[in-house]
Enzyme design. Sequence first.
Site, mmCIF file in Angstrom:
data_model
loop_
_atom_site.group_PDB
_atom_site.id
_atom_site.type_symbol
_atom_site.label_atom_id
_atom_site.label_comp_id
_atom_site.label_asym_id
_atom_site.label_seq_id
_atom_site.Cartn_x
_atom_site.Cartn_y
_atom_site.Cartn_z
ATOM 1 N N SER A 150 0.826 -1.208 0.000
ATOM 2 C CA SER A 150 0.000 0.000 0.000
ATOM 3 C C SER A 150 0.864 1.264 0.000
ATOM 4 C CB SER A 150 -0.939 -0.048 1.209
ATOM 5 O OG SER A 150 -1.916 0.962 1.141
ATOM 6 N N HIS B 299 -2.851 -1.112 -4.567
ATOM 7 C CA HIS B 299 -4.316 -1.026 -4.696
ATOM 8 C C HIS B 299 -4.769 0.429 -4.606
ATOM 9 C CE1 HIS B 299 -4.492 -0.230 -0.418
ATOM 10 N NE2 HIS B 299 -3.934 -1.390 -0.135
#
Length: 243
Positions: free
Chosen positions: A121, A144
């Site tokens: 992330s 993501h």
Amino acid sequence: MTETTKPTQPEEEKSSDAKETVQGILDFGSALTRTPSGTVYCLTIIGQIEGHMTASNNTKTTKYEHVLPLLAKLEESEEVDGVLFLLNTVGGDVEAGLAIAELIAGMTKPTVSIVLGGSHSIGVPLAVAARRSFAVPSAAMTIHPVRMSGTVIAAPQTYSYFQRLQDRIVAFVAGHSNISGEKFQALMLEKDDMAADVGSVIYGEEAVRLGLIDQVGGLSDGLSCLYRQIRERRAEKSAGAGD
């Protein structure tokens, strides 16, 4: 009568260095190492990047209010020649992570990052922020779209904010690695790689092939690169002083 002698200065310095190293590990997960090749500060970025909200007591965290002033101190310190970042993070607060990454990227001193277990992330910008990035073959990086917890107001401004925040992340990663913004965005929105989610999980060698990470390697590779940067910086300073 046996005559006692005071410890020599080198022994006192060694004792002080040992205490400093132990305290640094306890306080910040960090250590200062002095070698003939240069003095290296090793800083770990682990667990969850903690932002404005305090994480639960049973969560390992990297606190941005600790890391930001520490990085500023390392940049200004005449004692430290280079900084080694060891990453094993699940991600966390986006703005706090970006703040740390921007500060790392703005350092003039030699810097190297090594992705170990994972840099997921917001850990991705942290991994690419150093002058040279490494990843071990087993390292994982989850890419993501931006997520947000808590109350979300379903208004056009909210979606615009999400998109602008995501654009900042994409621009930073593309600007500090060899992957294009379009390719990184595509990895963010991949539909076939994660169960019940959108995004991609890539590993060490794949991250290098995509241009996200500079090189596959571990601790010895990272240190060799850091010492090489230190030698080059010293040579530049010497050349500048001679002009």
